[in-house]
Design an enzyme around this catalytic site. Structure first.
Site, PDB file in Angstrom:
ATOM      1  N   LYS A   1      -7.336   8.020  -1.271  1.00  0.00           N
ATOM      2  CA  LYS A   1      -8.633   8.437  -0.728  1.00  0.00           C
ATOM      3  C   LYS A   1      -9.183   9.676  -1.443  1.00  0.00           C
ATOM      4  CE  LYS A   1      -7.506   6.762   3.955  1.00  0.00           C
ATOM      5  NZ  LYS A   1      -6.042   6.538   3.794  1.00  0.00           N
ATOM      6  N   PHE A   2      -9.371   9.569  -2.745  1.00  0.00           N
ATOM      7  CA  PHE A   2      -9.864  10.707  -3.522  1.00  0.00           C
ATOM      8  C   PHE A   2     -11.220  11.179  -3.002  1.00  0.00           C
ATOM      9  CE2 PHE A   2      -7.311   8.448  -6.924  1.00  0.00           C
ATOM     10  CZ  PHE A   2      -6.231   9.315  -6.840  1.00  0.00           C
TER      11      PHE A   2
ATOM     12  N   THR B   1     -10.338   4.373  10.821  1.00  0.00           N
ATOM     13  CA  THR B   1     -10.243   3.533  12.018  1.00  0.00           C
ATOM     14  C   THR B   1      -9.756   4.298  13.242  1.00  0.00           C
ATOM     15  OG1 THR B   1      -8.040   2.801  11.349  1.00  0.00           O
ATOM     16  CG2 THR B   1      -9.909   1.394  10.745  1.00  0.00           C
TER      17      THR B   1
ATOM     18  N   GLY C   1       1.067  -2.674   8.895  1.00  0.00           N
ATOM     19  CA  GLY C   1       2.180  -1.759   8.683  1.00  0.00           C
ATOM     20  C   GLY C   1       3.399  -2.084   9.506  1.00  0.00           C
TER      21      GLY C   1
ATOM     22  N   ARG D   1      -3.091  -6.039  13.542  1.00  0.00           N
ATOM     23  CA  ARG D   1      -1.782  -6.183  14.195  1.00  0.00           C
ATOM     24  C   ARG D   1      -1.659  -7.567  14.813  1.00  0.00           C
ATOM     25  NH1 ARG D   1       0.939  -1.425  14.565  1.00  0.00           N
ATOM     26  NH2 ARG D   1      -0.272   0.409  13.964  1.00  0.00           N
TER      27      ARG D   1
ATOM     28  N   LYS E   1       0.848  -1.197   0.000  1.00  0.00           N
ATOM     29  CA  LYS E   1       0.000   0.000   0.000  1.00  0.00           C
ATOM     30  C   LYS E   1       0.881   1.244   0.000  1.00  0.00           C
ATOM     31  CE  LYS E   1      -2.173   1.599   3.755  1.00  0.00           C
ATOM     32  NZ  LYS E   1      -1.886   3.073   3.783  1.00  0.00           N
TER      33      LYS E   1
END
Length: 245
Positions: free
Chosen positions: A73-74, A131, A221, A192, A44
């Site tokens: 995120k247009f 989130t 991430g 996670r 991503k």
């Protein structure tokens, strides 16, 4: 539930894992990418890295074999959002997203912009409720619904507009699969592995919990990017998901 992901013929992995590249330094990002295998995850690229390094950075990742989720995120007037989504498709990304709060006309225009790309079009996903947001954050915006109820309302609008799915929290996944069906894709950040720090994500789950909840693609991430051995971490996550499937 299987781990087979529905995507274009460009896909090289069946893993539902999408690794969030959040680097300030291009060389550091590439050093990480060169340690991992495109068969184990997708990548991503978000606003910061795309602004810093541009489309060429995405092309370099693709040349290394990775499918790319372009997480920009247009959120704009319909015509502008449509052109932006088409530009992402021209770049050959695997997935692109818009904000559902941009409304039905914007989302419909974005979907229609991908029609000429046929089977090579990226998945088009809408963001519902970030989130990091809680009920108090929505109240500050004049939204009296809970995050879950507001996300469901936006997801319903997204499906009505013909998009492929939504970004949502893992907590919403079970209900969303019931309400919107198996073909409506759920992309979930805040995933996670057990023992990881929650960071700035308020609504989190482990990969195994997310899979059981019906999540199609899970964004992970720092537990991977900051791992001493990211390749092994990815293999361990995927093996755990296979056992849970």
């Amino acid at each position: 539930m299987t781990l087979t992901a529905s995507s274009s013929s460009r896909a090289v992995t069946n893993s539902p894992v999408v690794v969030a590249l959040d680097y300030h330094n291009r060389d550091a990002a590439m050093a990480f990418v060169d340690k991992i295998d495109p068969r184990d995850c997708r990548l991503k690229v978000g606003k910061e890295m795309f602004t810093l390094f541009g489309p060429q950075f995405v092309r370099e990742l693709q040349q290394r074999g990775f499918d790319i989720f372009l997480d920009l995120k247009f959120h704009d007037i319909p015509n502008t959002a449509a052109h932006a989504v088409a530009a992402a498709a021209d770049l050959g990304v695997w997935m692109v997203n818009v904000h559902a709060s941009g409304g039905a006309r914007m989302m419909t225009a974005a979907r229609e912009a991908l029609v000429p790309f046929g089977k090579d079009a990226p998945l088009l996903i809408a963001v519902t409720v970030l989130t990091s947001m809680e009920a108090s954050d929505l109240a500050d915006l004049g939204v009296t619904l809970s995050p879950a109820d507001y996300a469901e309302r936006l997801a319903a609008l997204t499906q009505k507009c013909g998009l492929d799915g939504v970004v949502c929290s893992a907590q919403e996944a079970v209900r969303f699969k019931q309400v919107f069906g198996q073909e409506f894709k759920l992309v979930t950040p805040g995933i996670r592995p057990q023992g990881s720090d929650a960071g700035d994500q308020r609504r989190i789950m482990t990969p195994e919990q997310a899979l059981a909840a019906g999540v199609d693609y899970m964004v992970i991430g720092r537990p991977v990017t900051q791992s001493v051995d990211p390749a092994q971490t990815l293999k361990a996550i995927n093996a755990s998901l296979q056992r849970s499937a």
